[in-house]
Design a protein around this motif. Structure first.
Motif: not given
Length: 540
Positions: A148-152
């Protein structure tokens, strides 16, 4: 006890406040130890992947951090020590196929072996032993947050961490992103960058798997520790421990995914112990129980693994031959950040050194034999450094012992230097023996004389200090073991298996519960389920 200790004065706490310094791998310097939420301290140590019997290399970290906790607690801190159990992994899956039994059964057997060996080495300070398979909801939630935070990002049922999204990636291991190398094989084609690493692996065939938003699969290695440490210790905790071989990729990846998930540093102090080598070369157990990297040193590449007959496996046999206390002493003679050179000669030297202490304790017991309740192993030492402070009041023996105590504390305050601390303890052998000889103390000596009173106080201080190292807690068992010791060990292991079977059945994992019972039956052991609990008996 019929004799009073020499006059002593408790020091004000302000004068005994510890000034402990810890080497932080992240900063590459020794830093003052200032816990995040003093006096509470949280420590997480990477534990074993339980696919095979423990070897002596598996004991290095637990013995070190068991000692770290003992010393911090002695210094006034409230310490929580967590050691994880990795019970789902490629090696476990492969071993399951090889042996034709469930992966969970292998994990149960090898966990019992690991715990039994820890007990023999006096490792009893662990507060939590979380298992990866018990934390699947937390692991899935962790990965979802990163996504959700764009790190995966997810690709065909696999989920990867995007190292390019973390500007601090590589700081722990001092590597640039360009120098990173992640998993190869089929996963490499799915990744945006070669350094990206798996958070979730899609199921292959009929291998064990769990449901997730990305389909059936299982967690990657690194995410397990991040989820378990967070569940128990929170967003940021004080100390993360492990061997140098785990600094990259494991700890680097833990640090990245945890800090990106929670928006805060994962750990304040990263502590890495040196590795154990067979002779002058060769890490006991190999490069890593998980994965080798392209950065393997020339020394490691050239060195062979120590064979199981020489220590890399079947640790219980080694313990029976040398005793758990000797092995613990051997591991603590070296500063934890140094390489430990493993060999029969080193273990024999450790045994010889311990015998010098044991002879002193026997001599002390003979002298104090007429004093009710006073033998070395019955002495009641101070349990904190503040309570242990004393004024020698001009007593020659106690003045020397006070100096030994100060040197011991200074060594331990300086990044837990157990090697120097043990050297200080060795000085006490000479000092106490000289005192005994000078005053001609024997069993016939007057127990009320000042020389005996000073001796009792000095021995109590030695027991106090040794306790912070986990040494001399009980009378020694002769090398080679004994029937009583073996019987106790067998009973302890059986009760571990009974507890693990009970936990499996409570999780409705009846296959593992039945597998434990059936395997024990094959070994000539019957489990007896009764209303008041489960017991065991030999059938052959």
């Amino acid at each position: 006890m019929s004799t009073a200790p020499a006059a002593q004065t408790t020091m004000p706490e302000s004068q005994t406040k510890p000034e402990i310094r810890v080497y932080n791998t992240l900063s590459k310097t020794k830093e003052p130890f200032i816990p995040l939420r003093a006096p509470k301290v949280g420590i997480y140590l990477c534990g074993p992947t339980v696919y095979a019997e423990s070897h002596i290399g598996h004991m290095v970290g637990p013995v070190i951090f068991d000692t770290v906790k003992r010393y911090l607690r002695y210094s006034g801190f409230d310490v929580t020590l967590v050691v994880n159990i990795t019970d789902v992994d490629d090696k476990l899956i492969n071993k399951s196929v090889e042996r034709g039994i469930p992966m969970s059964q292998i994990a149960v057997e090898m966990t019992a072996d690991y715990l039994a060996n820890l007990k023999e080495l006096g490792v009893n300070q662990i507060d939590y032993l979380p298992r990866a398979t018990d934390h699947m909801p937390q692991i899935v939630s962790f990965i979802q947050t990163l996504e959700e935070k764009g790190h995966a990002y997810a690709v065909d049922g696999d989920v990867f961490f995007d190292v390019m999204k973390d500007p601090n990636y590589g700081q722990l291991s001092n590597r640039s992103v360009d120098a990173q190398q992640g998993e190869g094989g089929g996963a490499a084609a799915k990744k945006r960058s070669p350094g990206d690493f798996a958070l979730w692996k899609s199921a292959k065939g009929d291998e064990i798997a769990w449901d997730s938003p990305w389909g059936k699969g299982r967690p990657g290695w690194h995410i397990e520790c991040s989820a378990m440490s967070h569940e128990i210790l929170g967003d940021t905790f004080d100390i993360h421990g492990g061997g140098l071989d785990l600094m990259f990729p494991h700890h680097e990846n833990e640090r990245a995914q945890s800090s990106c998930c929670h928006g805060a540093p994962m750990v304040k102090y990263w502590m890495h112990n040196g590795l154990m080598r067979a002779g002058e070369k060769g890490k006991v157990g190999g490069k890593s129980d998980r994965e080798a990297t392209a950065e393997t040193s020339a020394e490691e590449a050239a060195a062979g693994k120590i064979s199981r007959s020489k220590g890399a496996g079947g640790l219980s046999t080694l313990i029976r031959h040398h005793t758990g206390e000797r092995i613990r002493f051997f591991l603590l003679r070296t500063h934890y950040r140094s390489t430990i050179v493993y060999g029969e000669e080193g273990l024999e030297e450790a045994g010889t050194s311990l015998e010098a202490f044991y002879r002193l304790f026997d001599r002390f017991d003979e002298i104090t034999s007429s004093i009710p309740g006073v033998s070395f192993y019955e002495l009641q030492p101070a349990t904190s450094r503040v309570a242990g402070e004393f004024d020698p009041a001009g007593d020659e023996l106690l003045t020397e012992i006070h100096g030994i105590r100060q040197r011991f504390l200074a060594a331990m305050d300086d990044d837990f230097n157990t090697g120097l601390a043990i050297s200080a303890l060795f000085d006490s052998i000479r000092v106490l023996n000289r005192h005994i000889d000078a005053h001609q103390l024997t069993a016939a000596s007057d127990p009320a004389q000042a020389a005996t009173t000073s001796l009792v106080k000095a021995a109590t201080v030695i027991r106090e200090l040794a306790g912070t190292l986990g040494l001399f807690a009980k009378p020694p068992i002769a090398a080679g073991g004994g029937n009583e010791a073996d019987a106790q060990l067998l009973d302890d292991v059986m009760h571990l298996l009974i507890d693990l079977r009970k936990e499996a059945r409570e999780r409705k994992d009846y296959a593992t519960g039945d597998a434990i019972r059936n395997r024990l039956t094959e070994l000539g052991v019957a489990l007896l389920d009764k209303k008041e609990g489960t017991s065991w008996e030999r059938t052959s």
